[in-house]
Enzyme design. Structure first.
Site, PDB file in Angstrom:
ATOM      1  N   LYS A  22       0.851  -1.204   0.000  1.00  0.00           N
ATOM      2  CA  LYS A  22       0.000   0.000   0.000  1.00  0.00           C
ATOM      3  C   LYS A  22       0.883   1.249   0.000  1.00  0.00           C
ATOM      4  CE  LYS A  22      -1.645   1.491   4.075  1.00  0.00           C
ATOM      5  NZ  LYS A  22      -1.319   2.875   4.471  1.00  0.00           N
ATOM      6  N   ASN A  23       1.906   1.259   0.849  1.00  0.00           N
ATOM      7  CA  ASN A  23       2.693   2.494   1.027  1.00  0.00           C
ATOM      8  C   ASN A  23       3.718   2.736  -0.076  1.00  0.00           C
ATOM      9  OD1 ASN A  23       1.140   2.979   3.227  1.00  0.00           O
ATOM     10  ND2 ASN A  23       2.703   2.431   4.741  1.00  0.00           N
ATOM     11  N   CYS A 116      -4.870  12.073  12.671  1.00  0.00           N
ATOM     12  CA  CYS A 116      -5.633  10.823  12.613  1.00  0.00           C
ATOM     13  C   CYS A 116      -5.508  10.181  13.994  1.00  0.00           C
ATOM     14  CB  CYS A 116      -5.091   9.910  11.512  1.00  0.00           C
ATOM     15  SG  CYS A 116      -3.498   9.217  11.922  1.00  0.00           S
ATOM     16  N   ARG A 121       0.188  14.207  12.878  1.00  0.00           N
ATOM     17  CA  ARG A 121       0.588  14.016  11.485  1.00  0.00           C
ATOM     18  C   ARG A 121       0.772  15.331  10.722  1.00  0.00           C
ATOM     19  NH1 ARG A 121      -0.967   8.693  10.164  1.00  0.00           N
ATOM     20  NH2 ARG A 121       0.641   8.773   8.594  1.00  0.00           N
ATOM     21  N   ASP A 307       4.996   0.577  12.043  1.00  0.00           N
ATOM     22  CA  ASP A 307       3.781  -0.078  11.534  1.00  0.00           C
ATOM     23  C   ASP A 307       3.670  -1.530  11.979  1.00  0.00           C
ATOM     24  OD1 ASP A 307       3.681   1.664   8.321  1.00  0.00           O
ATOM     25  OD2 ASP A 307       3.244   2.280  10.368  1.00  0.00           O
ATOM     26  N   ARG A 399      -8.491  -0.620   4.846  1.00  0.00           N
ATOM     27  CA  ARG A 399      -7.659   0.445   4.243  1.00  0.00           C
ATOM     28  C   ARG A 399      -6.314  -0.116   3.793  1.00  0.00           C
ATOM     29  NH1 ARG A 399      -7.452   6.016   7.294  1.00  0.00           N
ATOM     30  NH2 ARG A 399      -6.095   6.243   5.495  1.00  0.00           N
TER      31      ARG A 399
HETATM   32  C1  EPZ Z   1       4.277   6.947   6.379  1.00  0.00           C
HETATM   33  O1  EPZ Z   1       3.485   7.974   6.939  1.00  0.00           O
HETATM   34  C2  EPZ Z   1       3.383   5.729   6.288  1.00  0.00           C
HETATM   35  N1  EPZ Z   1       2.251   6.038   5.419  1.00  0.00           N
HETATM   36  C3  EPZ Z   1       2.895   5.340   7.677  1.00  0.00           C
HETATM   37  O2  EPZ Z   1       2.149   4.126   7.542  1.00  0.00           O
HETATM   38  C4  EPZ Z   1       4.110   5.061   8.560  1.00  0.00           C
HETATM   39  O3  EPZ Z   1       3.668   4.758   9.877  1.00  0.00           O
HETATM   40  C5  EPZ Z   1       5.016   6.295   8.576  1.00  0.00           C
HETATM   41  O4  EPZ Z   1       5.387   6.645   7.234  1.00  0.00           O
HETATM   42  C6  EPZ Z   1       6.298   6.048   9.367  1.00  0.00           C
HETATM   43  O5  EPZ Z   1       6.984   4.960   8.810  1.00  0.00           O
HETATM   44  C7  EPZ Z   1       2.444   6.048   4.080  1.00  0.00           C
HETATM   45  O6  EPZ Z   1       3.529   5.812   3.580  1.00  0.00           O
HETATM   46  C8  EPZ Z   1       1.230   6.361   3.251  1.00  0.00           C
HETATM   47  P1  EPZ Z   1       6.245  10.393   8.358  1.00  0.00           P
HETATM   48  P2  EPZ Z   1       4.015   9.505   6.914  1.00  0.00           P
HETATM   49  O7  EPZ Z   1       6.071  11.658   7.597  1.00  0.00           O
HETATM   50  O8  EPZ Z   1       4.862   9.726   5.733  1.00  0.00           O
HETATM   51  C9  EPZ Z   1       6.586  13.668  11.738  1.00  0.00           C
HETATM   52  C10 EPZ Z   1       0.342   2.680   7.827  1.00  0.00           C
HETATM   53  O9  EPZ Z   1      -0.059   2.105   8.857  1.00  0.00           O
HETATM   54  N2  EPZ Z   1       6.407  14.643  10.650  1.00  0.00           N
HETATM   55  O10 EPZ Z   1       7.402   9.513   8.029  1.00  0.00           O
HETATM   56  O11 EPZ Z   1       2.840  10.378   7.129  1.00  0.00           O
HETATM   57  C11 EPZ Z   1       5.338  12.827  11.996  1.00  0.00           C
HETATM   58  O12 EPZ Z   1       4.457  13.502  12.865  1.00  0.00           O
HETATM   59  C12 EPZ Z   1       0.759   4.133   7.899  1.00  0.00           C
HETATM   60  O13 EPZ Z   1       0.464   2.134   6.698  1.00  0.00           O
HETATM   61  C13 EPZ Z   1       6.474  16.004  10.939  1.00  0.00           C
HETATM   62  O14 EPZ Z   1       6.679  16.408  12.087  1.00  0.00           O
HETATM   63  O15 EPZ Z   1       4.921   9.531   8.207  1.00  0.00           O
HETATM   64  C14 EPZ Z   1       5.903  11.576  12.606  1.00  0.00           C
HETATM   65  O16 EPZ Z   1       6.143  11.801  13.990  1.00  0.00           O
HETATM   66  C15 EPZ Z   1       0.482   4.742   9.264  1.00  0.00           C
HETATM   67  N3  EPZ Z   1       6.303  16.912   9.939  1.00  0.00           N
HETATM   68  C16 EPZ Z   1       7.261  11.407  11.906  1.00  0.00           C
HETATM   69  O17 EPZ Z   1       7.570  12.696  11.356  1.00  0.00           O
HETATM   70  C17 EPZ Z   1       6.085  16.509   8.644  1.00  0.00           C
HETATM   71  O18 EPZ Z   1       5.951  17.388   7.748  1.00  0.00           O
HETATM   72  C18 EPZ Z   1       7.258  10.400  10.775  1.00  0.00           C
HETATM   73  O19 EPZ Z   1       6.199  10.740   9.915  1.00  0.00           O
HETATM   74  C19 EPZ Z   1       6.023  15.119   8.364  1.00  0.00           C
HETATM   75  C20 EPZ Z   1       6.203  14.214   9.375  1.00  0.00           C
END
Ligand code: EPZ
Length: 420
Positions: A22-23, A116, A121, A307, A399
């Protein structure tokens, strides 16, 4: 709404085929916005999030046509650049269209994704990087309004935090930008690697693929010719089924899996007493003489994935001893704990650290799914809980897991999808 009725399983056996990731699919679908040709994607997981993003592209004017195990996407007919709240609120990864739309059309409006269940996020790092590439970005009435009428230019981006979709967004924006973009502290997840590999095969010069420093030379708005490609296997779905085998202490085999992407997960399972045998694209888990407790800290790839945290927390209830599980990426990713406690799990939460005492005999009852991976943890717990467990609100599962109940049935689980 549907719910899953699951009976206790003594042990599982057999083989399950892992679906496309998915990701990986989400950024690769967004990447089709950069193409001049119709893009063909196969091994696409037919899960709700993928359908939502394809619907978003259709709303913008693209033509998406499902084929037997994937989709073809023609983005030459896109005539809108606004992703509205109604669709973005159901799938926050819609933010992935921001980079491609902005770099191709020079303007883009995306509803702020909002938080969420697992956390706030934010997308501040995505926006800061695009501003460094020359975009002007305003937040108005809950929408991100991004403009770059002269196109985006290469920049030196340093991410304060590693962000998976942030890295994907900037890589895609940089692909059509004028000049060279470096991304320092880039995400190295296999899903980001596949995006970079497909772009590199489509004529975008990208150096450092798979490392924390990416250098992308943009085509200066020259659209890409993107050859057909197949989505990599879903390492989190695979890890979830490994935990199904582990929690029931069974021997099961996963097909169409990439063992390379699972090292952090399989090494933790080995620490817990399990063993593995593998071929190029199969992985078999073998029972443990005794399931041992484990210490886990979630971090970015290649370390242990957030995850998989919920699934291991459920598994830890069956280990003989005290397991410690620390969640370092998201501020609220223990929503599964209260439901597991209702099933009899002995879990103490202290901030971002869960202490799990095992082995406990869980009891079946009615439980509520709250987010995608928390739901899979409840399914795992239901496999070993006495009696019957009814898992409600399983739209969360839909999802990200393709035909979960059918795949578990092939492994010998007595599980049914019923209507409330
Ligand atoms: C991706 O989300 C995945 N989703 C998530 O999978 C996964 O848990 C996550 O990466 C971490 O591996 C997809 O790829 C669609 P991040 P993403 O930006 O990109 C902070 C699932 O279950 N952050 O890597 O949204 C954020 O708050 C889902 O399949 C900022 O502060 O995650 C978090 O603490 C859930 N500012 C950390 O970074 C930003 O602009 C990592 O988030 C962006 C992120």
């Amino acid at each position: 709404m549907d719910y899953l009725q699951t009976k206790q399983s003594t042990s599982l056996s057999g083989t399950v085929t892992i679906s496309g990731a998915k990701n990986a699919s989400l950024p690769l679908i967004a990447m089709s916005i950069l193409a001049k040709n119709r893009v063909t994607i196969t091994n696409l997981p037919k899960v709700a999030d993928i359908k939502t993003l394809l619907q978003l592209l259709t709303n913008l004017g693209a033509e998406c046509v499902f084929i037997d195990d994937g989709v073809t996407i023609d983005t030459s007919t896109i005539n809108k650049t606004t992703a509205t709240y109604d669709i973005v609120r159901t799938m926050r990864a819609s933010i992935l269209i921001l980079g491609p739309i902005l770099s191709r059309f020079g303007h883009c409006e995306v509803s702020l994704p909002g938080g969420c269940a697992i956390g706030q996020r934010p997308v501040d790092l995505h926006l800061k990087a695009l501003e460094q590439m020359g975009a002007t970005i305003e937040i108005k009435a809950g929408y991100i309004q991004a403009k770059a009428p002269q196109g985006l230019k290469g920049a030196n981006i340093i991410f304060d935090k590693i962000t998976v979709t942030g890295t994907a967004n900037v890589v895609m924006a940089a692909a059509l930008a004028n000049g060279v973009t470096t991304i320092t502290n880039a995400a190295r997840e296999p899903e980001v690697v596949q995006l970079c590999e497909v772009l590199a095969k489509s004529g975008v010069k990208i150096e450092g693929i798979g490392t924390a420093i990416l250098t992308i030379t943009g085509t200066n708005k020259e659209l890409l010719n993107i050859e057909p490609f197949e989505i990599i296997p879903d390492r989190i779905e695979a890890g979830t089924y490994l935990c199904a085998g582990a929690i029931t202490n069974s021997t099961i085999t996963l097909k169409k899996v990439e063992p390379e992407h699972l090292h952090a997960v399989t090494s933790k399972l080995e620490e817990m007493g399990f063993s593995f045998s593998s071929t190029k694209d199969t992985l078999t888990i073998h029972p443990a003489k005794e399931i041992l407790p484990v210490r886990i800290v979630t971090q970015e790839y290649p370390a242990f994935p957030t995850d998989m945290q919920a699934q291991f927390l459920a598994l830890a209830t069956q280990a003989n001893g005290v397991s410690i599980i620390e969640e370092r990426l998201f501020e609220n990713r223990f929503m599964h704990v209260s439901e597991l406690q209702r099933m009899g799990a002995d879990i103490t939460l202290n901030g971002h650290i869960a202490t799990v005492k095992g082995k406990t005999q869980l009891s079946g009852t009615d439980v509520m799914a709250t987010d995608l991976r928390a739901s899979s943890a409840l399914v795992l717990a239901a496999l070993v809980a006495n009696g019957t467990t009814n898992i409600h609100r399983i739209y969360h599962l839909d999802r990200g897991y393709v035909e979960l109940e059918k795949k578990l049935e092939t492994l010998g689980v007595d599980i049914q999808r019923l209507k409330e």
